[in-house]
Design a protein around this motif. Structure first.
Motif, short mmCIF file in Angstrom:
data_model
loop_
_atom_site.label_atom_id
_atom_site.label_comp_id
_atom_site.label_asym_id
_atom_site.label_seq_id
_atom_site.Cartn_x
_atom_site.Cartn_y
_atom_site.Cartn_z
N MET A 1 -6.26 12.37 13.35
CA MET A 1 -7.94 11.93 13.41
C MET A 1 -8.82 13.36 13.58
N ILE A 2 -9.04 12.63 12.81
CA ILE A 2 -11.15 14.08 12.44
C ILE A 2 -11.51 13.78 13.73
N LYS A 3 -12.05 14.96 14.63
CA LYS A 3 -12.77 15.28 15.25
C LYS A 3 -14.65 15.79 15.45
N PHE A 4 -14.47 16.35 14.40
CA PHE A 4 -15.77 16.74 13.64
C PHE A 4 -15.65 17.68 12.46
N ILE A 5 -16.44 17.17 11.99
CA ILE A 5 -16.99 17.95 10.46
C ILE A 5 -17.79 18.78 10.94
N LEU A 6 -18.21 20.22 10.29
CA LEU A 6 -19.35 20.94 10.55
C LEU A 6 -19.25 21.66 8.69
N MET A 7 -20.13 22.20 8.50
CA MET A 7 -20.61 22.95 8.02
C MET A 7 -21.98 23.82 8.29
N VAL A 8 -21.24 25.10 7.69
CA VAL A 8 -21.95 26.73 8.26
C VAL A 8 -22.36 26.97 7.28
N ASN A 9 -23.38 28.47 7.54
CA ASN A 9 -23.70 28.92 6.37
C ASN A 9 -22.97 30.15 6.71
N ARG A 10 -23.48 31.25 6.39
CA ARG A 10 -22.47 32.61 6.61
C ARG A 10 -22.99 33.75 7.97
N GLN A 11 -24.29 33.29 7.89
CA GLN A 11 -25.06 33.73 9.55
C GLN A 11 -24.51 32.74 10.46
N GLY A 12 -23.52 31.49 9.83
CA GLY A 12 -23.22 31.21 11.62
C GLY A 12 -23.77 29.94 11.79
N GLN A 13 -25.22 29.47 10.59
CA GLN A 13 -26.47 28.58 11.37
C GLN A 13 -25.62 27.44 10.21
N THR A 14 -25.06 25.92 11.55
CA THR A 14 -25.35 24.30 11.22
C THR A 14 -25.95 24.12 10.08
N ARG A 15 -25.49 23.81 9.35
CA ARG A 15 -26.31 22.58 7.60
C ARG A 15 -25.71 21.22 7.82
N LEU A 16 -24.95 21.35 8.83
CA LEU A 16 -24.30 19.33 9.20
C LEU A 16 -23.23 19.76 9.76
N SER A 17 -23.31 18.50 11.08
CA SER A 17 -22.69 18.69 12.12
C SER A 17 -22.04 16.83 12.37
N ARG A 18 -21.04 16.52 12.46
CA ARG A 18 -20.92 14.55 12.28
C ARG A 18 -19.16 15.26 12.91
N TYR A 19 -19.48 14.22 14.18
CA TYR A 19 -18.96 14.12 15.24
C TYR A 19 -17.87 12.94 15.62
N TYR A 20 -17.01 12.32 15.54
CA TYR A 20 -16.29 11.19 15.18
C TYR A 20 -15.49 11.57 16.73
N GLN A 21 -16.22 11.75 17.93
CA GLN A 21 -15.71 11.66 18.59
C GLN A 21 -16.80 12.49 20.04
N ALA A 65 -19.26 29.50 -2.31
CA ALA A 65 -19.72 30.40 -2.01
C ALA A 65 -20.49 30.83 -0.30
N ALA A 66 -21.86 30.21 -0.38
CA ALA A 66 -22.39 31.17 1.14
C ALA A 66 -22.13 30.00 2.50
N LEU A 67 -21.09 28.69 1.79
CA LEU A 67 -21.10 28.00 3.14
C LEU A 67 -20.07 27.18 3.48
N TYR A 68 -19.22 27.21 4.05
CA TYR A 68 -18.11 26.88 5.39
C TYR A 68 -17.90 25.86 5.82
N ILE A 69 -17.12 24.62 5.19
CA ILE A 69 -16.47 24.02 6.07
C ILE A 69 -15.70 23.69 6.86
N VAL A 70 -15.86 23.45 8.00
CA VAL A 70 -14.87 23.73 8.82
C VAL A 70 -15.28 21.99 9.45
#
Length: 146
Positions: A1-21, A65-70
């Motif tokens: 099960m997916i607990k959360f999804i984060l999208m962050v840039n190289r500086q570590g700033q969160t651009r998107l967060s979605r929590y499923y718990q 590119a400059a974004l990480y999806i975790v």
């Protein structure tokens, strides 16, 4: 099960967060900072693997590119399927925004959440077909133009 999804840039700033718990708001900031630090601080020889054991779950991440999806997942979740889900999510974003950028995500966060909601519900993958995922947004765009 997916607990959360984060999208962050190289500086570590969160651009998107979605929590499923449920996670308390004050703990979210600490979790996000720790998760981002864990993924962005990996050495060059560790970068080839995009799966990280983290506390009581696993992290699956991918850089575009400059974004990480975790994505935080339970131990029982298949890492490769989540890795492919991340790629599919980016392909859907590219299709909708015509070469998605960090600014597209920042200024159209509601639309990104619609796309994510069409793909994942209650922490489970429910749709991967790009046309079906984009159908609600296509209908909204037609209504807005008409």
């Amino acid at each position: 099960m997916i607990k959360f999804i984060l999208m962050v840039n190289r500086q570590g700033q969160t651009r998107l967060s979605r929590y499923y718990q449920p996670v308390e708001l004050n703990r979210r900031a600490l979790l996000e900072a720790d998760v981002v630090r864990c993924c962005l601080s990996r050495k060059k020889d560790q970068v080839s693997c995009s799966f990280v054991e983290y506390k009581d779950f696993k992290l699956v991440y991918r850089q575009y590119a400059a974004l990480y999806i975790v994505v935080g997942v339970t131990d029982s979740e298949n890492e490769l399927s989540v890795y492919e889900l991340v790629h599919n999510f980016v392909e859907v974003l590219d299709k909708y925004f015509s070469r998605v950028s960090e600014l597209d995500i920042m200024f159209n966060l509601d639309r990104v959440h619609v796309i994510l909601d069409e793909m994942i519900q209650n922490g489970h993958i429910v749709e991967t077909n790009k046309s079906r995922i984009l159908a609600p947004l296509t209908a909204l765009d037609k209504m807005a133009d008409g």
